[in-house]
Design a protein around this motif. Structure first.
Motif, PDB file in Angstrom:
ATOM      1  N   ALA B 206       0.838  -1.200   0.000  1.00  0.00           N
ATOM      2  CA  ALA B 206       0.000   0.000   0.000  1.00  0.00           C
ATOM      3  C   ALA B 206       0.870   1.246   0.000  1.00  0.00           C
ATOM      4  CB  ALA B 206      -0.897  -0.007   1.233  1.00  0.00           C
ATOM      5  N   VAL B 207       0.389   2.260  -0.684  1.00  0.00           N
ATOM      6  CA  VAL B 207       1.109   3.534  -0.746  1.00  0.00           C
ATOM      7  C   VAL B 207       0.352   4.542   0.099  1.00  0.00           C
ATOM      8  CG1 VAL B 207       1.962   5.348  -2.262  1.00  0.00           C
ATOM      9  CG2 VAL B 207       1.907   2.983  -3.060  1.00  0.00           C
ATOM     10  N   SER B 208       1.059   5.192   0.965  1.00  0.00           N
ATOM     11  CA  SER B 208       0.413   6.137   1.867  1.00  0.00           C
ATOM     12  C   SER B 208       0.255   7.496   1.204  1.00  0.00           C
ATOM     13  CB  SER B 208       1.245   6.283   3.140  1.00  0.00           C
ATOM     14  OG  SER B 208       0.690   7.249   3.967  1.00  0.00           O
ATOM     15  N   ARG B 209      -0.943   8.042   1.335  1.00  0.00           N
ATOM     16  CA  ARG B 209      -1.183   9.402   0.852  1.00  0.00           C
ATOM     17  C   ARG B 209      -1.486  10.335   2.023  1.00  0.00           C
ATOM     18  NH1 ARG B 209      -5.178   7.524  -4.034  1.00  0.00           N
ATOM     19  NH2 ARG B 209      -3.574   6.489  -5.264  1.00  0.00           N
ATOM     20  N   ASP B 210      -1.192   9.868   3.223  1.00  0.00           N
ATOM     21  CA  ASP B 210      -1.508  10.649   4.419  1.00  0.00           C
ATOM     22  C   ASP B 210      -0.298  11.442   4.875  1.00  0.00           C
ATOM     23  OD1 ASP B 210      -4.257   9.929   5.222  1.00  0.00           O
ATOM     24  OD2 ASP B 210      -3.417   7.910   5.139  1.00  0.00           O
ATOM     25  N   THR B 211      -0.591  12.435   5.681  1.00  0.00           N
ATOM     26  CA  THR B 211       0.462  13.161   6.373  1.00  0.00           C
ATOM     27  C   THR B 211       0.342  12.851   7.857  1.00  0.00           C
ATOM     28  OG1 THR B 211      -0.938  15.087   6.687  1.00  0.00           O
ATOM     29  CG2 THR B 211       0.387  15.019   4.675  1.00  0.00           C
ATOM     30  N   VAL B 212       1.304  13.334   8.610  1.00  0.00           N
ATOM     31  CA  VAL B 212       1.263  13.080  10.057  1.00  0.00           C
ATOM     32  C   VAL B 212       0.013  13.698  10.668  1.00  0.00           C
ATOM     33  CG1 VAL B 212       2.458  13.535  12.224  1.00  0.00           C
ATOM     34  CG2 VAL B 212       3.763  12.947  10.200  1.00  0.00           C
ATOM     35  N   GLU B 213      -0.354  14.883  10.175  1.00  0.00           N
ATOM     36  CA  GLU B 213      -1.518  15.560  10.748  1.00  0.00           C
ATOM     37  C   GLU B 213      -2.803  14.777  10.474  1.00  0.00           C
ATOM     38  OE1 GLU B 213       0.785  17.125   8.896  1.00  0.00           O
ATOM     39  OE2 GLU B 213       1.774  18.086  10.604  1.00  0.00           O
ATOM     40  N   THR B 214      -2.977  14.313   9.237  1.00  0.00           N
ATOM     41  CA  THR B 214      -4.210  13.580   8.916  1.00  0.00           C
ATOM     42  C   THR B 214      -4.270  12.256   9.669  1.00  0.00           C
ATOM     43  OG1 THR B 214      -3.138  12.615   6.986  1.00  0.00           O
ATOM     44  CG2 THR B 214      -4.439  14.600   6.633  1.00  0.00           C
ATOM     45  N   ILE B 215      -3.117  11.644   9.887  1.00  0.00           N
ATOM     46  CA  ILE B 215      -3.109  10.382  10.636  1.00  0.00           C
ATOM     47  C   ILE B 215      -3.486  10.630  12.081  1.00  0.00           C
ATOM     48  CG2 ILE B 215      -1.608   8.558  11.518  1.00  0.00           C
ATOM     49  CD1 ILE B 215      -0.117   8.660   8.861  1.00  0.00           C
ATOM     50  N   MET B 216      -2.940  11.692  12.659  1.00  0.00           N
ATOM     51  CA  MET B 216      -3.232  11.956  14.069  1.00  0.00           C
ATOM     52  C   MET B 216      -4.680  12.402  14.282  1.00  0.00           C
ATOM     53  SD  MET B 216      -0.498  11.330  15.779  1.00  0.00           S
ATOM     54  CE  MET B 216       0.340  12.231  17.033  1.00  0.00           C
ATOM     55  N   GLU B 217      -5.299  12.932  13.221  1.00  0.00           N
ATOM     56  CA  GLU B 217      -6.691  13.350  13.365  1.00  0.00           C
ATOM     57  C   GLU B 217      -7.669  12.191  13.274  1.00  0.00           C
ATOM     58  OE1 GLU B 217      -7.224  16.230  10.355  1.00  0.00           O
ATOM     59  OE2 GLU B 217      -6.084  17.778  11.398  1.00  0.00           O
ATOM     60  N   GLU B 218      -7.201  11.048  12.836  1.00  0.00           N
ATOM     61  CA  GLU B 218      -8.086   9.894  12.673  1.00  0.00           C
ATOM     62  C   GLU B 218      -8.643   9.446  14.020  1.00  0.00           C
ATOM     63  OE1 GLU B 218      -9.210   8.121   9.919  1.00  0.00           O
ATOM     64  OE2 GLU B 218     -10.346   7.152  11.502  1.00  0.00           O
ATOM     65  N   GLN B 219      -9.956   9.240  14.090  1.00  0.00           N
ATOM     66  CA  GLN B 219     -10.595   8.895  15.349  1.00  0.00           C
ATOM     67  C   GLN B 219     -10.540   7.396  15.626  1.00  0.00           C
ATOM     68  OE1 GLN B 219     -12.054  11.149  17.568  1.00  0.00           O
ATOM     69  NE2 GLN B 219     -11.009  12.633  16.283  1.00  0.00           N
ATOM     70  N   ASN B 220     -10.651   6.617  14.572  1.00  0.00           N
ATOM     71  CA  ASN B 220     -10.666   5.162  14.727  1.00  0.00           C
ATOM     72  C   ASN B 220      -9.242   4.676  15.016  1.00  0.00           C
ATOM     73  OD1 ASN B 220     -10.877   2.386  14.362  1.00  0.00           O
ATOM     74  ND2 ASN B 220     -12.542   2.625  12.907  1.00  0.00           N
ATOM     75  N   ALA B 221      -9.058   4.069  16.178  1.00  0.00           N
ATOM     76  CA  ALA B 221      -7.704   3.702  16.604  1.00  0.00           C
ATOM     77  C   ALA B 221      -7.101   2.638  15.684  1.00  0.00           C
ATOM     78  CB  ALA B 221      -7.730   3.190  18.041  1.00  0.00           C
ATOM     79  N   THR B 222      -7.911   1.698  15.253  1.00  0.00           N
ATOM     80  CA  THR B 222      -7.397   0.647  14.370  1.00  0.00           C
ATOM     81  C   THR B 222      -6.947   1.229  13.038  1.00  0.00           C
ATOM     82  OG1 THR B 222      -8.986  -0.839  15.387  1.00  0.00           O
ATOM     83  CG2 THR B 222      -7.946  -1.583  13.375  1.00  0.00           C
ATOM     84  N   VAL B 223      -7.770   2.130  12.508  1.00  0.00           N
ATOM     85  CA  VAL B 223      -7.419   2.757  11.234  1.00  0.00           C
ATOM     86  C   VAL B 223      -6.167   3.610  11.395  1.00  0.00           C
ATOM     87  CG1 VAL B 223      -8.234   4.349   9.475  1.00  0.00           C
ATOM     88  CG2 VAL B 223      -9.808   2.730  10.472  1.00  0.00           C
ATOM     89  N   ARG B 224      -6.076   4.296  12.537  1.00  0.00           N
ATOM     90  CA  ARG B 224      -4.928   5.179  12.758  1.00  0.00           C
ATOM     91  C   ARG B 224      -3.627   4.386  12.784  1.00  0.00           C
ATOM     92  NH1 ARG B 224      -5.001   6.674  18.148  1.00  0.00           N
ATOM     93  NH2 ARG B 224      -7.106   7.406  17.823  1.00  0.00           N
ATOM     94  N   THR B 225      -3.636   3.281  13.529  1.00  0.00           N
ATOM     95  CA  THR B 225      -2.408   2.498  13.601  1.00  0.00           C
ATOM     96  C   THR B 225      -2.083   1.834  12.259  1.00  0.00           C
ATOM     97  OG1 THR B 225      -3.797   0.797  14.574  1.00  0.00           O
ATOM     98  CG2 THR B 225      -2.410   2.041  16.058  1.00  0.00           C
ATOM     99  N   ALA B 226      -3.126   1.438  11.533  1.00  0.00           N
ATOM    100  CA  ALA B 226      -2.877   0.849  10.208  1.00  0.00           C
ATOM    101  C   ALA B 226      -2.274   1.887   9.267  1.00  0.00           C
ATOM    102  CB  ALA B 226      -4.172   0.294   9.631  1.00  0.00           C
ATOM    103  N   LYS B 227      -2.765   3.123   9.358  1.00  0.00           N
ATOM    104  CA  LYS B 227      -2.214   4.182   8.506  1.00  0.00           C
ATOM    105  C   LYS B 227      -0.766   4.474   8.872  1.00  0.00           C
ATOM    106  CE  LYS B 227      -6.345   6.710   7.124  1.00  0.00           C
ATOM    107  NZ  LYS B 227      -7.113   7.942   7.243  1.00  0.00           N
ATOM    108  N   ILE B 228      -0.459   4.356  10.169  1.00  0.00           N
ATOM    109  CA  ILE B 228       0.930   4.567  10.588  1.00  0.00           C
ATOM    110  C   ILE B 228       1.813   3.486   9.985  1.00  0.00           C
ATOM    111  CG2 ILE B 228       2.462   4.477  12.595  1.00  0.00           C
ATOM    112  CD1 ILE B 228       0.256   5.846  14.177  1.00  0.00           C
ATOM    113  N   GLN B 229       1.307   2.274   9.963  1.00  0.00           N
ATOM    114  CA  GLN B 229       2.097   1.192   9.374  1.00  0.00           C
ATOM    115  C   GLN B 229       2.328   1.422   7.888  1.00  0.00           C
ATOM    116  OE1 GLN B 229      -0.039  -2.362  10.516  1.00  0.00           O
ATOM    117  NE2 GLN B 229       1.563  -2.851  11.986  1.00  0.00           N
ATOM    118  N   ILE B 230       1.288   1.913   7.198  1.00  0.00           N
ATOM    119  CA  ILE B 230       1.443   2.166   5.771  1.00  0.00           C
ATOM    120  C   ILE B 230       2.424   3.326   5.556  1.00  0.00           C
ATOM    121  CG2 ILE B 230       0.220   2.909   3.696  1.00  0.00           C
ATOM    122  CD1 ILE B 230      -2.240   1.494   4.794  1.00  0.00           C
ATOM    123  N   TYR B 231       2.304   4.314   6.404  1.00  0.00           N
ATOM    124  CA  TYR B 231       3.194   5.479   6.300  1.00  0.00           C
ATOM    125  C   TYR B 231       4.646   5.070   6.546  1.00  0.00           C
ATOM    126  CZ  TYR B 231       4.654  10.328   7.083  1.00  0.00           C
ATOM    127  OH  TYR B 231       5.269  11.546   7.007  1.00  0.00           O
ATOM    128  N   GLY B 232       4.799   4.076   7.405  1.00  0.00           N
ATOM    129  CA  GLY B 232       6.151   3.649   7.791  1.00  0.00           C
ATOM    130  C   GLY B 232       6.420   4.087   9.216  1.00  0.00           C
TER     131      GLY B 232
END
Lengths: 113, 324
Positions: B206-232
């Motif tokens: 997966a390729v991340s299109r998020d930034t740190v700010e958009t990831i930290m704004e995510e409310q769903n904890a599972t989605v947030r951690t998954a996005k962090i993994q995609i981000y690296g």
């Protein structure tokens, strides 16, 4: 607890020597003898941790537990494409501890080299 | 009191006990019944509000091992509460003493499904009068829709979790990597997600299109951690400016608080939310100068603990010799 700095580390592998009186490999572990001398295969990069020459020692990779390296009388050298070589002491049995990492969702897992 | 007003009184799902998976309203002959069910198998009426204004509590779920508090505020400020093995109804108005009504253990009902319960309560012969209540199909549709809506955050979390793992698709056509359509069974999940049926799951990074700010704004904890993994995780630690809490030799322990985690309800019905804290060891290679980041469990506080956990030893710094 020994304070000797006798544990070499190569990348994500830490080689810890067994005490002399507990150095024997158990029978069921002997079934997992790897004749090619590869201690750990690289899952991501394809780079292996392996003995420079397979005759230098015996490598066991049992399904349960850590890999074991029994070094012969001449000592052994472990090589890897990215890391420098390390030397293992002769007539010693090493337990190979593979580095772990913490996955946020699924907990501990071994580092994929 | 209208149907909607009664409906608004029902507490949110996270306040329910784990046995109460389905709480719903039912209208029958002008009365509003509040019922709950456990996975559509057993249903029970909690309370009835009659059209003449009378309100009646029927019962609450009682099992000996179950100790939960059901905060269900009703007309007259009644509150149903279970304590130990018994359920009480409290009426707490400001001046009088709270009235306590003891409700004995409820026997099992003969209704096994929601459909049966609704069918019997709506019309014994299957005739439905639109003026008096909802049709069976409508109840079923509403229940299904409520389940769907309730399940959305979990489905979204599952989608992102699979995406973070790089799972692309299953050749047998089933969207879940654990399940196989070719053979009607659940393959044994393995580390590489190849089941016994021989299905190999195709993966795509997966390729991340998020930034740190958009990831930290995510409310769903599972989605947030998954996005962090995609981000690296390594990159995220650097970009989010994680704090260094301990230093020793060439190692640093860094911690990053990413926000509230999963909401969990304890057995008393209180919410317990812990923040998701990412912890990692940052290592600098003395020869090459290359920096590595390795995540460790969040309960680890020092570099020594982290290294000992990482290599499964008791005295890493004291025993390690040559490092390459």
């Amino acid at each position: 607890m020994s304070n000797l700095r006798d544990c070499p580390r190569q990348g994500d592998l830490l080689f810890i020597p067994r005490p002399k009186d507990k150095g024997e490999v158990v029978g069921w572990q002997k079934q997992s003898l790897k004749k090619n001398g590869i201690i750990r295969e690289g899952e991501a990069t394809g780079h292996h941790h392996k003995l420079a020459e397979p005759t230098m020692g015996e490598v066991y990779r049992p399904d349960w537990g850590k890999p074991i390296v029994v070094v012969g009388g001449q000592g052994a050298t472990v090589v890897h494409n990215e890391h420098g070589p390390i030397t293992l002491q002769p007539d010693t049995t090493y337990d190979v501890h593979v580095a772990r990492e913490w996955d946020i969702h699924s907990g501990a897992r071994y580092v994929a080299d | 009191m209208t149907y909607q007003e009664v409906k608004d009184m029902i507490p949110p799902k996270r306040r329910w006990c784990r046995y109460m998976s389905c709480l719903y309203l039912q209208r029958w002959r002008g009365a509003i019944r509040i019922r709950y069910g456990y996975r559509y198998r057993s249903t029970q009426t909690i309370a009835v509000w009659y059209p003449n204004g009378r309100f009646k509590f029927k019962s609450a779920l009682l099992y000996p091992s179950q100790r939960f508090r059901l905060n269900l505020f009703m007309p007259g400020d009644f509150q149903a509460c279970t304590h130990r093995y018994h359920t009480f109804l409290y009426k707490s108005d400001g001046k009088d003493e709270p009235r306590t009504i003891y409700i004995p253990k409820e026997e099992r009902r003969r209704f096994r499904t929601v459909e049966n319960a609704a069918w019997i309560s709506i019309s014994p012969k299957g005739r439905v009068t639109p003026k008096l209540g909802l049709t069976l199909a409508e109840i079923r549709r509403r229940l299904k829709h409520a389940d769907h809506v309730r399940d959305l955050p979990r489905r979204r979390g599952r989608y992102w979790r699979r995406k973070a793992r790089g799972i692309y698709r299953n050749p047998c056509g089933h969207p879940w990597p654990q399940k196989c359509n070719w053979r009607d069974h659940w393959p044994k999940p393995t580390t590489d997600w190849r089941g016994e049926c021989g299905c190999k799951v195709y993966t795509k990074k997966a390729v991340s299109r998020d930034t740190v700010e958009t990831i930290m704004e995510e409310q769903n904890a599972t989605v947030r951690t998954a996005k962090i993994q995609i981000y690296g995780v390594d990159k995220f630690f650097v970009d989010a400016k994680a704090k260094t809490t301990d230093k020793e030799a060439n190692y640093e322990l860094i911690r990053l608080d990413t926000g509230p985690g999963h909401r969990e309800t304890d057995r008393w019905g209180r919410e317990q939310t812990a923040n998701v804290v990412l912890t990692a060891l940052r290592m600098t290679c003395s020869t090459t100068g290359k920096v590595y980041v390795n995540t460790v469990p969040p309960q680890i506080r020092t570099v020594r603990e982290g290294l000992n956990w990482m290599y499964d030893t008791t005295n890493y710094l004291g025993r390690v010799g040559k490092q390459t």
